[in-house]
Write a protein that holds these residues in place. Sequence first.
Motif, PDB file in Angstrom:
ATOM      1  N   ILE A 108       0.833  -1.203   0.000  1.00 40.09           N
ATOM      2  CA  ILE A 108       0.000   0.000   0.000  1.00 40.09           C
ATOM      3  C   ILE A 108       0.871   1.258   0.000  1.00 40.09           C
ATOM      4  N   GLY A 111       2.802   1.557  -3.253  1.00 39.61           N
ATOM      5  CA  GLY A 111       1.861   1.946  -4.304  1.00 39.61           C
ATOM      6  C   GLY A 111       1.571   3.434  -4.281  1.00 39.61           C
ATOM      7  N   VAL A 149      -5.076  -6.460  -2.853  1.00 40.76           N
ATOM      8  CA  VAL A 149      -4.249  -5.334  -2.417  1.00 40.76           C
ATOM      9  C   VAL A 149      -3.287  -4.915  -3.519  1.00 40.76           C
ATOM     10  N   SER A 153      -3.724  -1.139  -4.918  1.00 46.86           N
ATOM     11  CA  SER A 153      -2.598  -0.228  -4.703  1.00 46.86           C
ATOM     12  C   SER A 153      -2.069   0.307  -6.026  1.00 46.86           C
ATOM     13  N   ILE A 156      -4.138   3.419  -7.123  1.00 45.67           N
ATOM     14  CA  ILE A 156      -3.958   4.667  -6.384  1.00 45.67           C
ATOM     15  C   ILE A 156      -3.290   5.719  -7.264  1.00 45.67           C
ATOM     16  N   VAL A 192      -5.332   5.714   1.297  1.00 44.09           N
ATOM     17  CA  VAL A 192      -4.264   4.896   1.851  1.00 44.09           C
ATOM     18  C   VAL A 192      -4.615   4.467   3.278  1.00 44.09           C
ATOM     19  N   PHE A 195      -7.307   1.708   3.199  1.00 47.92           N
ATOM     20  CA  PHE A 195      -6.708   0.422   2.838  1.00 47.92           C
ATOM     21  C   PHE A 195      -5.919  -0.163   4.011  1.00 47.92           C
ATOM     22  N   TRP A 432     -12.101  -4.103  -2.126  1.00 48.87           N
ATOM     23  CA  TRP A 432     -11.356  -2.890  -2.429  1.00 48.87           C
ATOM     24  C   TRP A 432     -12.189  -1.923  -3.261  1.00 48.87           C
TER      25      TRP A 432
END
Length: 520
Positions: A108, A111, A149, A153, A156, A192, A195, A432
């Motif tokens: 995360i 990313g 994930v 990510s 993003i 962020v 997540f 997500w």
Amino acid sequence: MAMESFPPLMFAGLILVLLIGFPVAFSLAALGLACGFFAVSQGWFPPEFMSALPQNVFGILSNDLLLAIPFFTLMGALLEKCGLAEDMLDAMGQLFGPVRGGLGYSVIIVGFILGAITGTVAGQVIAMAMISLPVMMRYGYNMRYATGVLAASGTITQLVPPSLVLVVLADQLGRPVGDMYKGAWGPAILQVLIFALYTFLLSRIKPDHVPGVPKEARTLQGWALWRKCLRGIIPSAVLIFAVLGSMGGLPGINTAICTPTEAGAMGAVGAFILAAMHRRLNWPLVKEAMIGTMRITAMVVFILIGSRTFSLVFQGVEGGHWIENLLSDLPGGQIGFLIAVNLFIFFLAFFLDFFEIAFIILPLLAPVAEKMGIDLVWFGVMLCVNMQTSFMHPPFGFALFYLRGISDTLFKNGALPRKVLSKDIYLGSIPWVVMQLVLVAIVIFFPQTVTAFLDKEKAVDLNQASELLQQMGGQDKPAEDLSADDASKLFAPEVPASEASAPADDGDAVRRALEEAARK
């Protein structure tokens, strides 16, 4: 046929053309030209109206702001291939490894950092999956969490400045790119945190899904580990600050010394320097990055030409009034409008790329939003948050396609102990996507998440301005004798730009009156 019934037919034709799968730029231009010739044959506007089309097309090509797209694309293409992602993921994985969900946290965070310097979903998802997916499977991470994930990510990057999406949205909404970047920082950081919170809760509810990395697997410790982390973070932070700070795209920086195009060029130069620092700068890398940049830039230009062709005819048959009447009458006022627009964009994103949505749909929605008093920076950032989901939608999300492809390649190469099933990728993406939609709702109902980072504007105190003008008229006080103290009374303390938009218009009228009095 009456002209009033033609805009709905054009809009239905637009949706149909977008769904048939033919390249959008060419099918959209063909639809616009066909509708234009039909409208001329019906006498709804003269043939000379279509002569404005070449001028519109040349207007697109002469737009300096769009030059930022190839520069930022080249910057991202270089950085995604220079080894930066590998070094940062390895270092962050060892730093957070002992913690439950540590590999998830590292993906995360990396990313987010890569999103601020690369701006490409494909390269980011592929690079992170190549490094992290084998490690996650080796240490027993839940497959659906791991794929989710990694894909989330990677997306993003669409929200974190200097995102290409924000450049395009700023151009279409007529707002400064720096303001769009400032407004996007709040939702980007919030995403962020959402997540990370999900990973933390999962580590407490189902700790076996996100186990920690065994001690024997961590090869770096102490200063050596921190040095490797900082080696990736510090040059990235310097590049981010140089690019965004120079164009006023960071909170707290109110002065821009570069245009977005100049900042993009500086970022591309910085990408060459970072690639050289990682000893990956060579001609094959540069050639591949330039070819990718050329393809994306050409795609954007052709989509722009097609959308401008359609928009010209659509506005000619008063389609803008039809859209405005349709959306202005929705129940719930601004909130009802925003919810309806976001639902429309969400479902449209199942089939369309963000470029297509921004160039085709946004010009139809922006005038309505502006007439309803909606801050267009807030509106643009909100749509950017929504359009992230276009990469995560099962079954058409591009991030899922990238993950599907790279996982198959890793399995064939022996890097993965077992094959990643499509159902794990699709089902793993759902939580997500839900989190991204939660962020959309937060931005709708809490505009401060965007506007808090924008510059403040001075609002005019109308009562004081009126009294001052009356004093000038009653006492025949020349405007040139107006003291600085008197002039300063016209302005109230700073307020957010979204709250000061209406008074600022009246303030302009007051200032014009003062200037006219001075000339007399």
